[in-house]
Design a protein around this motif. Structure first.
Motif, PDB file in Angstrom:
ATOM      1  N   ILE A  77       3.632   9.869 -10.024  1.00 39.23           N
ATOM      2  CA  ILE A  77       2.882  10.065 -11.271  1.00 39.23           C
ATOM      3  C   ILE A  77       2.196  11.423 -11.261  1.00 39.23           C
ATOM      4  O   ILE A  77       2.243  12.170 -12.249  1.00 39.23           O
ATOM      5  CB  ILE A  77       1.868   8.922 -11.473  1.00 39.23           C
ATOM      6  N   ALA A  78       1.553  11.770 -10.145  1.00 40.09           N
ATOM      7  CA  ALA A  78       0.856  13.054 -10.040  1.00 40.09           C
ATOM      8  C   ALA A  78       1.833  14.217 -10.184  1.00 40.09           C
ATOM      9  O   ALA A  78       1.552  15.194 -10.889  1.00 40.09           O
ATOM     10  CB  ALA A  78       0.118  13.142  -8.707  1.00 40.09           C
ATOM     11  N   SER A 108       0.830  -1.202   0.000  1.00 36.88           N
ATOM     12  CA  SER A 108       0.000   0.000   0.000  1.00 36.88           C
ATOM     13  C   SER A 108       0.866   1.254   0.000  1.00 36.88           C
ATOM     14  O   SER A 108       0.603   2.210  -0.746  1.00 36.88           O
ATOM     15  CB  SER A 108      -0.929  -0.005   1.208  1.00 36.88           C
ATOM     16  N   LEU A 159       4.110   5.651  -5.582  1.00 37.02           N
ATOM     17  CA  LEU A 159       4.066   5.659  -7.039  1.00 37.02           C
ATOM     18  C   LEU A 159       3.016   6.639  -7.543  1.00 37.02           C
ATOM     19  O   LEU A 159       3.258   7.395  -8.485  1.00 37.02           O
ATOM     20  CB  LEU A 159       3.790   4.251  -7.566  1.00 37.02           C
ATOM     21  N   GLN A 160       1.851   6.680  -6.904  1.00 42.81           N
ATOM     22  CA  GLN A 160       0.799   7.611  -7.299  1.00 42.81           C
ATOM     23  C   GLN A 160       1.263   9.059  -7.127  1.00 42.81           C
ATOM     24  O   GLN A 160       0.963   9.916  -7.968  1.00 42.81           O
ATOM     25  CB  GLN A 160      -0.468   7.368  -6.490  1.00 42.81           C
ATOM     26  N   ASN A 183       2.439   1.704  -3.427  1.00 44.72           N
ATOM     27  CA  ASN A 183       1.453   2.190  -4.396  1.00 44.72           C
ATOM     28  C   ASN A 183       1.190   3.676  -4.208  1.00 44.72           C
ATOM     29  O   ASN A 183       1.080   4.424  -5.182  1.00 44.72           O
ATOM     30  CB  ASN A 183       0.138   1.405  -4.285  1.00 44.72           C
ATOM     31  N   PHE A 184       1.085   4.128  -2.961  1.00 42.20           N
ATOM     32  CA  PHE A 184       0.859   5.543  -2.684  1.00 42.20           C
ATOM     33  C   PHE A 184       2.035   6.374  -3.175  1.00 42.20           C
ATOM     34  O   PHE A 184       1.856   7.431  -3.797  1.00 42.20           O
ATOM     35  CB  PHE A 184       0.610   5.770  -1.194  1.00 42.20           C
TER      36      PHE A 184
END
Length: 73
Positions: free
Chosen positions: A16-17, A6, A12-13, A9-10
């Motif tokens: 990307i943002a 988790s 990575l997000q 993933n956060f």
């Protein structure tokens, strides 16, 4: 195991943002508390939170308060 996935993933997000902001007009509050707007020119992933460079100033991704399409030059 699930917490690590988790967290990854956060992270990575967030990357990307932050990357998607390059070339966009972004707003944030300056040190004087007044809104500042400028074009995001680069992103750094060196710290825990990505930083976006706006007008030569590094701003934490979570301090950016708005995004608009950059004006055509």
């Amino acid at each position: 195991g699930m917490n690590k996935t988790s967290d990854e993933n956060f992270a990575l997000q967030m990357r990307i943002a932050a990357s998607a902001l390059i070339g966009q007009q972004v707003s944030y509050l300056g040190k004087d508390g007044k809104p500042v707007t400028g074009t995001a020119s680069s992103v750094s992933f060196a710290g825990g939170v990505p930083t976006v460079t706006v007008g030569g100033v590094d701003i934490n991704l979570d301090s950016i308060s708005g995004v608009t399409a950059a004006k055509a030059s």
